[in-house]
Write a protein that holds these residues in place. Structure first.
Motif, mmCIF file in Angstrom:
data_model
loop_
_atom_site.group_PDB
_atom_site.id
_atom_site.type_symbol
_atom_site.label_atom_id
_atom_site.label_comp_id
_atom_site.label_asym_id
_atom_site.label_seq_id
_atom_site.Cartn_x
_atom_site.Cartn_y
_atom_site.Cartn_z
ATOM 1 N N GLY A 32 -78.762 16.839 6.152
ATOM 2 C CA GLY A 32 -78.356 18.131 5.623
ATOM 3 C C GLY A 32 -76.918 18.497 5.918
ATOM 4 N N GLN A 33 -76.296 17.793 6.870
ATOM 5 C CA GLN A 33 -74.908 18.081 7.219
ATOM 6 C C GLN A 33 -73.941 17.440 6.216
ATOM 7 O OE1 GLN A 33 -73.942 20.165 9.913
ATOM 8 N NE2 GLN A 33 -76.146 20.555 9.673
ATOM 9 N N GLU A 34 -72.757 18.035 6.127
ATOM 10 C CA GLU A 34 -71.710 17.457 5.280
ATOM 11 C C GLU A 34 -70.973 16.369 6.060
ATOM 12 O OE1 GLU A 34 -69.038 19.996 2.862
ATOM 13 O OE2 GLU A 34 -67.399 18.978 3.880
ATOM 14 N N VAL A 35 -70.657 15.299 5.365
ATOM 15 C CA VAL A 35 -69.912 14.194 5.964
ATOM 16 C C VAL A 35 -68.665 13.950 5.126
ATOM 17 C CG1 VAL A 35 -69.931 11.734 6.513
ATOM 18 C CG2 VAL A 35 -72.008 13.104 6.852
ATOM 19 N N THR A 36 -67.537 13.844 5.775
ATOM 20 C CA THR A 36 -66.286 13.514 5.079
ATOM 21 C C THR A 36 -65.681 12.277 5.699
ATOM 22 O OG1 THR A 36 -65.830 15.828 4.531
ATOM 23 C CG2 THR A 36 -63.981 14.291 4.446
ATOM 24 N N MET A 37 -65.422 11.277 4.873
ATOM 25 C CA MET A 37 -64.778 10.045 5.315
ATOM 26 C C MET A 37 -63.401 9.970 4.669
ATOM 27 S SD MET A 37 -68.100 7.541 5.042
ATOM 28 C CE MET A 37 -69.043 8.572 3.914
ATOM 29 N N ARG A 38 -62.434 9.499 5.444
ATOM 30 C CA ARG A 38 -61.063 9.451 4.963
ATOM 31 C C ARG A 38 -60.508 8.041 4.982
ATOM 32 N NH1 ARG A 38 -61.844 14.265 7.511
ATOM 33 N NH2 ARG A 38 -61.080 16.116 6.401
ATOM 34 N N CYS A 39 -59.590 7.805 4.068
ATOM 35 C CA CYS A 39 -59.015 6.477 3.926
ATOM 36 C C CYS A 39 -57.523 6.616 3.613
ATOM 37 C CB CYS A 39 -59.722 5.736 2.798
ATOM 38 S SG CYS A 39 -58.906 4.230 2.222
ATOM 39 N N GLN A 40 -56.730 5.827 4.297
ATOM 40 C CA GLN A 40 -55.309 5.740 3.960
ATOM 41 C C GLN A 40 -55.059 4.357 3.385
ATOM 42 O OE1 GLN A 40 -52.550 6.409 7.205
ATOM 43 N NE2 GLN A 40 -50.860 6.710 5.795
ATOM 44 N N PRO A 41 -54.792 4.268 2.078
ATOM 45 C CA PRO A 41 -54.564 2.945 1.478
ATOM 46 C C PRO A 41 -53.222 2.374 1.910
ATOM 47 C CG PRO A 41 -54.221 4.666 -0.158
ATOM 48 C CD PRO A 41 -54.708 5.348 1.089
ATOM 49 N N ILE A 42 -53.021 1.106 1.630
ATOM 50 C CA ILE A 42 -51.749 0.464 1.939
ATOM 51 C C ILE A 42 -50.665 1.053 1.038
ATOM 52 C CG2 ILE A 42 -50.496 -1.732 1.815
ATOM 53 C CD1 ILE A 42 -53.120 -3.112 2.660
ATOM 54 N N LEU A 43 -49.546 1.386 1.630
ATOM 55 C CA LEU A 43 -48.446 1.984 0.888
ATOM 56 C C LEU A 43 -48.015 1.085 -0.261
ATOM 57 C CD1 LEU A 43 -46.534 4.464 1.028
ATOM 58 C CD2 LEU A 43 -44.942 3.030 2.319
ATOM 59 N N GLY A 44 -47.952 1.694 -1.458
ATOM 60 C CA GLY A 44 -47.535 0.924 -2.628
ATOM 61 C C GLY A 44 -48.697 0.431 -3.479
ATOM 62 N N HIS A 45 -49.896 0.414 -2.922
ATOM 63 C CA HIS A 45 -51.068 0.032 -3.714
ATOM 64 C C HIS A 45 -51.450 1.168 -4.652
ATOM 65 C CE1 HIS A 45 -52.738 -3.389 -0.961
ATOM 66 N NE2 HIS A 45 -51.557 -3.671 -1.503
ATOM 67 N N ALA A 51 -51.337 10.208 -2.813
ATOM 68 C CA ALA A 51 -51.329 8.740 -2.847
ATOM 69 C C ALA A 51 -51.630 8.116 -1.492
ATOM 70 C CB ALA A 51 -49.973 8.246 -3.354
ATOM 71 N N THR A 52 -51.557 8.907 -0.427
ATOM 72 C CA THR A 52 -51.792 8.359 0.912
ATOM 73 C C THR A 52 -53.162 8.711 1.469
ATOM 74 O OG1 THR A 52 -50.856 10.285 2.034
ATOM 75 C CG2 THR A 52 -49.332 8.516 1.399
ATOM 76 N N LEU A 53 -53.985 9.396 0.682
ATOM 77 C CA LEU A 53 -55.278 9.835 1.216
ATOM 78 C C LEU A 53 -56.355 9.789 0.143
ATOM 79 C CD1 LEU A 53 -56.985 11.104 3.508
ATOM 80 C CD2 LEU A 53 -56.271 13.346 2.639
ATOM 81 N N ALA A 54 -57.462 9.131 0.483
ATOM 82 C CA ALA A 54 -58.660 9.159 -0.354
ATOM 83 C C ALA A 54 -59.803 9.679 0.507
ATOM 84 C CB ALA A 54 -58.995 7.767 -0.885
#
Lengths: 112, 116
Positions: free
Chosen positions: B16-29, B72-75
């Protein structure tokens, strides 16, 4: 039925043995064929990449693609304990090249 | 040494809780992918972006999952509300997309999610 089928193993062989890993697929549009290696608790990393049919060799690794049979293989010669990992086949089509479909992975263990 | 980073590495939460996952892709991708890996299903594509625009999220349960690229630096990948069946390892990957060519995807270390 999954688009890509791969025997999950586990497969255990002695050091120095030749290893053969295989996948079958059903989508005849697949043109790009890859093998990724995944160590425990790590993300997959690209090992081999082949376009269309044929063989490709890189050191101890050889990738084979037989499009007529919809069958791909990865051979590892002179296997080492450091080759112990899960190997995932992967493929995509020309029209959706970035949409890669992965096999479920084969867990390989090389015994010293 | 350019690499994809993901946070958190491990997350234990209650149903029931919210989950947030973060990703920093490789610069330029310019492509970013979210995958889920379980023993039963293997590695499944949930969603992917090209130049921050969502291209395909057909693998994602729409009622509870959402994926965005605020810049561009955060998904981000959000699950609300989370359920025990969401327990899996979630991977982010990035790559440089040339039209019609399958390019190497570089994977992050994954977020191991456990929903109790």
């Amino acid at each position: 039925q999954k688009e890509v089928e791969q025997d999950p193993g586990p497969l255990s062989v002695p050091e120095g043995a030749i290893v053969s890993l295989n996948c079958t697929y059903s989508n005849s549009a697949f043109q790009y064929f890859m093998w990724y290696r995944q160590y425990s608790r790590k993300g997959p990393e690209l090992l081999m990449y082949t376009y269309s049919s044929g063989n490709k060799e890189d050191g101890r690794f050889t990738a084979q693609v037989d499009k007529s049979s919809k069958y791909i293989s990865l051979f590892i010669r002179d296997s080492q304990p450091s080759d112990s990992a899960t190997y995932l086949c992967a493929m995509s089509s020309y029209s959706s090249a970035s949409k890669i479909i992965f096999g479920s992975g084969t867990r390989l263990s090389i015994r010293p | 040494d350019a690499r994809v980073t993901q946070t958190p590495r491990d997350k234990v939460t209650e149903m029931g809780q919210e989950v947030t996952m973060r990703c920093q892709p490789i610069l330029g991708h310019n492509t970013v992918f979210w995958y889920r890996q379980t023993m039963m299903q293997g590695l499944e594509l949930l969603a992917y972006f090209r130049n921050r625009a969502p291209l395909d999220d057909s693998g994602m349960p729409k009622d509870r999952f959402s994926a965005e690229m605020p810049d561009a630096t955060l998904a981000t990948l959000k699950i609300q509300p989370s359920e025990p069946r969401d327990s899996a390892v979630y991977f982010c990957a990035s790559g440089s997309d040339i039209a019609g060519v399958a390019n190497e995807q570089f994977f992050g270390p994954g977020t191991r999610l456990t929903v109790l």
